[in-house]
Design a protein around this motif. Structure first.
Motif: not given
Ligand SMILES: Nc1ncnc2c1ncn2[C@@H]1O[C@H](COP(=O)(O)OP(=O)(O)O)[C@@H](O)[C@H]1O
Ligand SMILES: [Mg+2]
Lengths: 281, 330, 316
Positions: C157, C149-150, C152-153, C145-146
């Motif tokens: 993003v 997140l990365l 996605i970043l 899950f981390w």
């Protein structure tokens, strides 16, 4: 004990062992230190100091509640270690007992235990935790128990396999000929001889437990506020990643380093304890 | 004409305890159609000699000296050139028929593989050839067996398949490394007879490796006795067996129970004292020194010189005269 | 059908039944009956009794189990308390996200892992091998899950190549839906792939030491040809076993990763059901996920029989 110094020397000469041991040492030390001291109170919110950039005062800055991130990370190590110790203890106690029992009894007892543990593989920790949490409610204890239950079949299979190999050895035959009972042989001869195998698995399960707990806490099914937890930190900062991406980086790095350390330690231990396995790989 | 000339072959292995020489300064020659036996206790470097000739030494090992096949030094060949030699000009049969065949391929496919590679034959031609080979090595119902998987065959049949495989491209030399060690005694003889007859019919040369003196005695023209990686005695099989001259060869012979030996009832079965030392522990000088009854200080510093005691019969021992005298008086 | 497959099929069915018993009992044994769990501790007794009545909790346990089993076999499943709809209705659209995601992640991890594992093995102890093993060691240590997140970043993003989450649905075309699955699949596949790559490497190394590999080399096959023709298929046998065993973890991972990417899959459903205390939905979805795992392991067994002639019909 002639073998003792050479084992140590082999450990120190093994790169994975040294790297893994150091990282794990840092993890444990951090948790211990955080018991008595952290730079800031990891729980106390300070709304005037929100999202402060890293500085000497706040090494990793502060989160959206103004808490010092470095302090939370330090205190989070406690949580990870507690989860690891308790869940691995659960898994190991029951798993090893079942494995030894299966191995001593053989026959349909063994068959039943092994089929049951095969079956448990279909239910990974998170599914089990979800079932438990769904009925008992969210909470750290339930998550830890679920993770512990998940590692029972792992230890059971490993123990049974290793124990069966020991039961086939001559000195067991001698012990049986001497009239010792199965329970006594198990405790006196079998268990001591499989400890090394178990030690390696303990480090691996510890790492898996940290990962599983982080995932559960991330989902809100594990450690509840205000207990500092790396998984929940990631959850809490999720809405912040567009504003301050670094918030999402630190806790993940902490998890990854802990898990990496334990895995390397396990690899190293395996090589050092059983050079035969090392050569095979 | 000389087919294979091995000169000063030394195989060195990198072990945990440093580099160790598993084969030491081994030299021999093999004529076209000649058969040679290599005999010695297990661990004395027989297999490594064979693998060195094939260019298939384990990753931690390398060979020095020369191995000339029809005048060309194989040790200088590139990997690609060696691939042209293996299976094509030199065939090899291994010890373990149970594990030496790929369990996931049919025997037909495995036999055809070398021909498809070296002869460039198509599938149909290969099939005809495989059927002929299966028949040649005495496998019943080749049309059925060609589609069998190894696990469906007995040990003896698998070894026949291995032989068919090794002979499929009509090599000039066959190396058989303990081809019958893993088989039942009754089947051993069948397989050895098969190999011997095929070699004769096809006019091939052969190196037969065995730890069993009886096997060597019955199947080859010449013999090399090896110990600790070095040749200790060699010569025409009959001469050598009639006049065993090296203390090690003599010990090896004494350790074999013999039913047809007239002295059998009186003879005490002797074993050679001690065990083959680990590679890294092999002494300088005569490798047999630590187990030898005749050993003197002179045996220790250098490898003993080779003495010719009869035409073609060579012995590497300083005390060969004493040993022969004792043996004759036995 | 071979005896091997027949046996495996029986095990498959037995395991499925076992899974139903376990999930059913989990609700029965744990403290608090479903009605009070659903309504919470503070609910008035009358409301609890009413719900007990509605859920038929007063009937004998065996009767309820077999009723539920019938609901499962007819694929209706239970009826959600919060939504008052059959669970089947609830999961239909969500299955179309979770299952493709899991399968995509598995295929992705398998391809990458086989490639890297074989590459590393063929360069045993050389820089290529050491590098791959180092990277995979890192891959194993990273929580999925981390990593999500990365990703996605970085990709949503910073680079804006992908959207940061959500799912457009398959009805808007296959490509947009597929595109939405890519990042989550990568996040899931990385950890699995890292584990599998290490395993593939050791399986290949182990196989390369087999006698039949030496036989192949003695025939004149090059290293590469030997690897392709003789090593890989044999090495695959243990590798696909691990793949099957790992699938349970991969599926569990989808629950978490779906949450990160805000994808309305089974994971989301189950998490919502937990906060709604809708134990019926939790039970049925957990069973579905477990059944999926059991099914994949059965497929692995069938694959065995395809790969390994020792398990083929003519053998029996
Ligand atoms: N890959 C290897 N690494 C280290 N030592 C080896 C290796 N292969 C063989 N040896 C050692 O080399 C010696 C000779 O082996 P080998 O040629 O196989 O003997 P044999 O005469 O039984 O065929 C033995 O002592 C063996 O232990
Ligand atoms: Mg040998």
């Amino acid at each position: 004990m002639e073998g003792q110094p050479s084992i140590w020397r082999r450990c120190l000469a093994h790169r994975s062992f040294v790297a893994g041991g150091s990282l794990t040492g840092v993890l444990v030390l951090t948790a211990l230190v955080s018991l008595v001291w952290t730079p800031w109170n990891p729980i106390k919110q300070n709304l005037r100091e929100r999202l402060v950039a890293p500085s000497w005062e706040h090494l990793l800055g502060t989160d959206q509640f103004g808490r010092d991130i470095f302090s939370i990370i330090m205190a989070g190590a406690q949580n990870s270690i507690t989860v690891g110790v308790v869940s691995v203890s659960i898994g190991m106690t029951f798993g090893v007992a079942l494995g030894l029992w299966a191995s001593a009894k053989r026959g349909w007892t063994e068959e039943l235990i092994m089929r049951a543990s095969d079956f448990m593989y279909a239910f990974p920790a998170i599914l089990l935790a979800i079932m438990l949490v769904a009925t008992l409610g969210q909470g750290a204890i339930n998550a830890i128990v679920a993770i512990g239950i998940f590692s029972i079949p792992v230890f059971a299979r490993l123990t049974r396999g290793a124990a069966n190999a020991i039961w086939a050895r001559e000195f067991i035959l001698a012990a049986r000929a001497a009239g010792k009972g199965k329970l006594r042989i198990t405790v006196e001869h079998v268990l001591p001889n499989i400890v090394s195998v178990l030690v390696v698995q303990i480090t691996i399960q510890f790492a898996l437990a940290i990962l599983a707990e982080a995932a559960l806490s991330f989902l809100g099914l594990g450690a509840q506020p205000p207990t500092p937890s790396w998984g929940r930190m990631l959850d809490e900062t999720r809405s912040m990643i567009f504003i301050n991406p670094w918030l999402a980086v630190y806790p993940g790095v902490a998890i990854a380093i802990s898990v990496l350390g334990l895995n390397l330690l396990g690899d190293g231990l395996r090589d050092v304890i059983d050079p035969r396995l090392a050569r095979k790989r | 004409m000389t087919l294979l000339a091995v000169d000063n072959l030394t195989v060195t292995l990198n072990t945990v305890r440093g580099p160790a020489r598993a084969v030491r300064n081994l030299s021999f020659e093999l004529e076209k159609g000649q058969t040679l036996g290599i005999v010695g206790e297990s661990g004395c470097g027989k297999s490594l000699t064979a693998l060195a000739i094939m260019g298939l030494l384990p990753e931690n090992g390398w060979a020095d000296g020369t191995v000339k096949l029809a005048g060309e030094n194989l040790l200088t060949y590139s990997e690609d050139q060696m691939c042209q030699v293996r299976g094509n000009r030199i065939g090899m049969v291994f010890q373990e028929p149970m594990t030496s065949l790929n369990p996931l391929h049919t025997v037909g496919r495995q036999i055809a593989e070398a021909m498809r590679l070296h002869r460039g034959v198509n599938k149909a031609e290969a099939r005809t050839e495989v059927l002929r080979l299966l028949d040649m090595v005495g496998i019943p119902e080749p049309t059925k067996r060609i589609n069998s998987y190894p696990h469906q065959l007995s040990g003896g049949q698998r070894q026949r398949v291995m032989i068919a495989m090794a002979l499929s491209c009509g090599p000039e030399l066959l190396i058989a490394d303990e081809p019958t060690t893993a088989l039942d005694v009754t089947i051993q003889k069948q397989i050895l007879d098969l190999i011997r007859n095929l070699i004769e019919d096809l006019g091939m040369a052969m190196i037969l490796i065995s730890h069993n003196l009886g096997v060597i005695y019955q199947n080859v023209q010449d013999v090399i006795v090896m110990y600790g990686g070095a040749r200790v005695e060699s010569g025409p099989t009959h001469d050598v067996f009639a006049n065993l001259s090296h203390p090690y060869s003599q010990g090896l012979f004494e350790a074999v129970p013999q039913i047809d030996d007239t002295k059998a009832s009186r003879r005490r079965l002797r074993t050679i004292p001690g065990t083959v030392p680990e590679l890294a522990d092999l002494p300088a000088g005569c490798t047999f020194q630590d187990r030898c009854d005749y050993v003197t200080d002179a045996c220790r510093p250098t490898q003993p010189p080779v003495v010719q005691i009869a035409a073609g019969h060579n012995v590497a021992c300083l005390h060969v005269d004493a040993a022969r005298k004792q043996w004759a008086a036995r | 059908m071979s005896v091997f497959l027949a046996k495996r099929f029986v095990t498959f069915i037995a395991t499925l039944l076992g899974a139903t018993v376990l999930t059913f009992l989990a609700l029965e044994i744990l403290p608090g009956d479903p009605a009070s769990v659903i309504l919470g501790i503070d609910a008035p007794q009358s409301a609890v009794d009413a719900l007990r009545d509605r859920l038929g909790l007063d009937r004998p346990i065996l009767e309820r189990y077999f009723d539920w089993l019938e609901d499962i076999v007819t694929l209706r499943f239970g009826v959600s308390y919060t939504y008052s709809t059959p669970v089947l209705e609830l999961v239909r659209a969500r299955l179309a996200i979770t299952f493709p995601l899991a399968i995509l992640a598995m295929l992705l991890s398998a391809f990458v892992a086989f490639g890297l594992g074989v590459f590393a093995a063929s360069r045993h102890n050389r820089p290529g091998d050491v590098t791959v093993m180092g990277i995979s060691q890192l891959g194993i240590s990273v929580p999925n899950f981390w990593l999500a997140l990365l990703l996605i970043l970085l990709f949503a993003v910073q680079l804006r190549w992908f959207s940061s989450g959500g799912f457009p649905g398959w009805h808007n075309g296959v490509w947009p839906a597929f595109k939405a699955l890519i990042l989550p699949a990568i996040a899931l596949a990385t950890v699995q792939g890292a584990i599998l790559a290490r395993f593939t490497r050791s399986a290949v190394l182990e196989t390369m030491r087999e006698d039949y590999v030496r036989t192949a080399r003695a025939k004149g096959l090059s290293r590469r040809a030997t690897l392709w023709r003789h090593v890989l298929r044999n090495a695959m046998i243990p590798v696909i076993t691990i793949m099957g065993l790992q699938f349970a973890n991969l599926l569990a991972g989808t629950i978490v990763v779906e949450e990160v990417f805000a994808m309305p899959g089974l994971g989301r459903l189950i998490l919502q059901a937990i906060s709604n205390r809708d134990v019926i939905v939790v039970r049925d979805v957990v069973l579905m996920l477990a059944a999926f795992v059991v099914f994949i392991n059965f497929v692995v067994d069938v694959l065995y029989a395809v790969i390994d002639p020792r398990l083929k019909p003519h053998d029996v």
